[in-house]
Write a protein that holds these residues in place. Structure first.
Motif, PDB file in Angstrom:
ATOM      1  N   ASN A  57       0.826  -1.224   0.000  1.00  0.00           N
ATOM      2  CA  ASN A  57       0.000   0.000   0.000  1.00  0.00           C
ATOM      3  C   ASN A  57       0.848   1.257   0.000  1.00  0.00           C
ATOM      4  O   ASN A  57       0.619   2.192   0.785  1.00  0.00           O
ATOM      5  N   GLN A  59       2.014   4.821  -0.798  1.00  0.00           N
ATOM      6  CA  GLN A  59       1.425   6.073  -1.261  1.00  0.00           C
ATOM      7  C   GLN A  59       2.497   7.142  -1.170  1.00  0.00           C
ATOM      8  O   GLN A  59       3.086   7.356  -0.128  1.00  0.00           O
ATOM      9  N   SER A  78       3.784   7.027   2.595  1.00  0.00           N
ATOM     10  CA  SER A  78       3.112   6.148   3.542  1.00  0.00           C
ATOM     11  C   SER A  78       3.105   4.735   2.980  1.00  0.00           C
ATOM     12  O   SER A  78       2.857   4.559   1.779  1.00  0.00           O
ATOM     13  N   TYR A  79       3.396   3.744   3.832  1.00  0.00           N
ATOM     14  CA  TYR A  79       3.291   2.360   3.392  1.00  0.00           C
ATOM     15  C   TYR A  79       3.047   1.451   4.589  1.00  0.00           C
ATOM     16  O   TYR A  79       3.239   1.846   5.741  1.00  0.00           O
ATOM     17  N   SER A 120       4.424   6.585   8.136  1.00  0.00           N
ATOM     18  CA  SER A 120       4.111   7.799   7.387  1.00  0.00           C
ATOM     19  C   SER A 120       5.157   8.858   7.688  1.00  0.00           C
ATOM     20  O   SER A 120       5.625   8.970   8.834  1.00  0.00           O
TER      21      SER A 120
END
Length: 782
Positions: A57, A59, A78-79, A120
């Motif tokens: 995920n 971002q 963010s991940y 993040s």
């Protein structure tokens, strides 16, 4: 030591430490120390936690490979990461170094097994290059938890960033934008900017404005960025009115705003001598003139600032007023004293002779030879000791004092040489434990010293003022050319690191700087005084009743009743200090002593005194007991007795006197001739008066007849029978004193003449003998 065990085993690792010294040019082994530790290598069948699937995920930014993310400055990344363990009962814990590598980043976790972790980070425009974030995952399996480490690199590419969006309000603090990535910058629009061609201009627009920054940078991340400056509602801020106070005063900093905003954030700067700095109202106790700045941030992010000036116009000194005695007797003279305690640390400049104190830091403790002032086993030594203000306060030092000397107690002396260049230094600190040597201390003693068993006192060359609020530092160092042995001193264990020390050879003791620390601190005895009132102070005692002077530090008082004195000390500016003292005066003793008396020698007099608890009569001559209130006096001469009467509550004294006048007795005497019966015995008086004149003669003739005469004329007395009579004469003088004298009067019988003649011898012949026989009674002669 690094070691990778190859199999299950139990082993012991030994380490030996040797100390060598160069003695007379030959390196000699002085001492060895061996330490051992046991290591148990176990066969462990435990699970290991692991990462599932890598980065998920993502971002912001892009994956360069499975562990590297490229991102431009000013962007947010963010991940997610998922950690699992095959042991379903294991509980996992995830941690990282992100707070050190990526300031401002967050790591949120959920679950126990598996654990979902979300990382993040807003990448500041100043960051570039590699930023390696390491994640540690650990389970709780016994006896040895399983763990794994995973590292990911956030590679910040070169690009232009104008920084985050900002908020501004009319009249508020201008906001500063900060461009990065490039060397030349142009901001647009240029209006409401302090500079449109610099990297960090201040912006103060009247309306919400989007500013675009363009740089000379060429790269993947581009050379432009935008910054929104949002204009939010404003408000009024007042940091308060300027004030002039004295050092050691406390004042209230009271800011105010004209809106109600429960989310308003406050910050006073500098954060110096403030009770707290995050409240709009706080207490301050500055020791120097200062401008306090109140910064505020509203819920809408409006930033306002205001300044208040606090001027220090002098010092309000901490003073102590006390009498030499606070419970006195009426008429007693006492001394009133006022002293000023130091309010700052440093070498004393005013002298110190009043309010002498002695305090000992540390109990009896135990003997120690490590971290002491006398590490004579080395040529050079340096040690520092930390004494907390709370320790000194517990010993009665609640205010500042001037330190005059310092003592250490040697319990066992083993050194055989003096300690040369023996230095003592003092200083103040806010530290609550010692780990490194502190600098800036003031030297108070220097000399070559020889210590002895017992207390070793060092009278300071320069006195040192301690402010009463700081923690105290003591440093001792020496510098010898040879070594002998350590001396033991008595010390006490503290709950904090109170001692650091270093010792070496071929060095300079006071420059050693590789300390060890411990908590066993030598006992120390300090001699102090509370401070002098010098000529720069104005002094006023109130009331001035019964004082010899009311403007000096130590007046005399003869109070006549209970009284409280107040003393005001002014430092020559506006700063006054007030203290008070109270004196209890014992009311006048109600005492009495008996009247004097006149008596004859040999008489006694019951004296008495009242009004006290203890009595002392002087002189004690002629008294039955000189320490009671009612002795019986029998002096042989006129005596004035003084009685000192003391009460039991205050020890007050009263004095009185009693005079006992002693009249000496008259001296009687008489003479009498021996007579025959029917003849008068003639008594001739030879009595004499001493203190008075004889006025009466009492004759007792011993035959039952008594005669009282009023003069000293001779008397004739006719006894009716012969015999030896005991005659007494009592004389009385005009003082009423009498004395008696006795003697004997001898009365013979009247003689009867008679004789007989032998008839046979009655011849009238010449030369014939006639025999005559005496038959007289009482005859004495023929």
């Amino acid at each position: 030591m690094c070691w990778t065990p190859m199999g299950q085993q139990i082993c012991v690792i030994s380490m030996i430490v040797e100390e060598w010294r160069e003695i007379n040019g030959i390196w000699t082994l002085i001492a060895t120390s061996t330490r051992e530790m046991q290591v148990i290598i176990m066969e462990c069948d435990i699970s290991q936690p692991y990462l599932v699937g890598g980065i998920q995920n993502l971002q912001g930014g892009s994956l360069a490979d499975s562990v590297t993310i490229n991102i431009c400055p000013g962007d947010t990344i963010s991940y997610d990461l998922v950690f699992d363990d095959d042991d379903p009962d294991a509980i996992l814990k995830v941690s990282s170094n992100a707070d050190l590598v990526a300031p401002g980043s967050t790591l949120d976790t959920s679950g126990k097994n598996p654990v979902n972790a979300t990382f993040s980070w807003y990448v500041p425009s100043s960051f570039q290059g590699q930023n390696v974030i390491t994640f540690k995952v650990e389970n709780d399996v016994c006896p040895i938890p399983g763990q794994n480490f995973y590292a990911f690199n956030i590679y910040v590419l070169e690009g232009t960033s104008g920084g985050p969006d900002l908020y501004h309000c009319a009249g508020g603090i201008p906001v500063q934008m900060n461009a990065d990535g490039g060397s030349i910058f142009v901001w647009d629009p240029p209006d409401s900017l302090s500079c449109d061609t610099c990297p960090a201009p201040f912006a103060f627009p009247d309306t919400t404005t989007e500013f675009v920054v363009t740089s000379d940078l060429a790269g993947v991340c581009g050379n432009t960025d935008t910054v929104m400056v949002f204009v939010v509602p404003t408000y009024s801020l007042n940091a308060g009115l300027p004030d002039t106070i004295c050092k050691n005063d406390t004042l209230i900093l009271a800011g105010s705003i004209n809106i109600i905003d429960t989310g308003m954030a406050y910050s006073w700067l500098p954060d110096y001598n403030l009770l707290n700095n995050d409240s709009i109202i706080t207490k301050a106790y500055p020791d120097t003139s200062i401008n306090y700045i109140l910064n505020t941030i509203s819920t809408d992010q409006c930033r306002m600032s205001d300044t208040v000036n606090i001027n220090i116009a002098g010092t309000r000194h901490l003073i102590s007023a006390y009498p030499t005695d606070d419970s006195i007797c009426l008429g007693e003279t006492i001394n009133l004293i006022v002293t000023a305690s130091p309010t700052s640390c440093g070498l004393n400049t005013t002298g110190c002779s009043s309010g002498q104190l002695e305090v000992t830091v540390g109990a009896a403790g135990s003997a120690i030879n490590k971290g002491t002032p006398y590490s004579g086993f080395y040529e050079d030594g340096r040690v520092q000791y930390l004494i907390l203000q709370s320790e000194l306060s517990a010993l009665g030092l609640t205010k500042g004092a001037t330190i005059k000397s310092l003592s250490f107690f040697v319990s066992l002396k083993q050194s055989t040489q003096s300690y040369n260049n023996f230095n003592i230094k003092l200083g103040c600190t806010s530290l609550s434990s010692l780990n490194t040597f502190q600098s800036g201390l003031s030297q108070v003693f220097n000399g070559n010293v020889n210590n002895t068993t017992g207390w070793n006192n060092y009278q300071f060359n320069s006195y040192y003022d301690w402010d009463g609020t700081s923690n105290l530092l003591v440093e001792v160092c020496f510098d010898n050319d040879s070594w002998s042995d350590n001396d033991f001193v008595f010390g006490t264990m503290t709950s904090f690191s109170s001692v650091i020390f270093d010792q070496d050879d071929f060095s300079s003791g006071c420059s050693l700087n590789n300390p060890q620390s411990n908590s066993s601190r030598p006992n120390m005895k300090f001699n102090l005084c509370t401070g002098e009132i010098d000529s720069t102070f104005d002094i006023k005692w109130s009331p001035s009743s019964y004082l010899d002077f009311d403007t000096i530090p130590s007046p005399l008082s003869v109070p006549q009743s209970n009284i409280s004195y107040y003393v005001t000390i002014t430092d020559g500016f506006i700063c006054s200090s007030v203290d008070s003292l109270t004196i209890a005066v014992r009311s006048e003793m109600i005492t009495s002593a008996c009247q004097g008396t006149i008596m004859c020698n040999g008489a006694s007099y019951n004296m008495s005194a009242t009004g006290g608890y203890f009595y002392n009569w002087t002189p004690s001559t002629g008294l039955t007991n000189a320490n009671i209130n009612n002795p019986v006096a029998s002096p042989s001469v006129t005596t004035k007795y003084y009685v000192q009467i003391e009460d039991s509550a205050y020890g007050c004294l009263a004095n009185d006197s009693v005079t006992v006048t002693v009249n000496q007795l008259p001296v009687p005497g008489f003479g009498v001739d021996t007579v025959c019966l029917e003849a008068f015995s003639i008594f001739i008086d030879n009595s004499q008066g001493v203190s008075g004149n004889i006025i009466e003669w009492k004759w007792d003739f011993g035959d039952g007849d008594v005669f009282i005469a009023t003069n000293s004329n001779s008397l004739n007395h006719l006894y009716s029978a012969s015999g030896l009579y005991n005659v007494s004469l009592t004389v009385v003088d005009d003082n009423g004193c009498e004395s008696n004298y006795s003697s004997q009067a001898n009365v013979w019988d009247k003689p009867i003449a008679d004789f007989t003649v032998d008839p046979s011898t009655m011849q009238l012949l010449i030369n014939a003998q006639m025999n005559i026989t005496d038959a007289s009674l009482g005859a004495l002669s023929w």
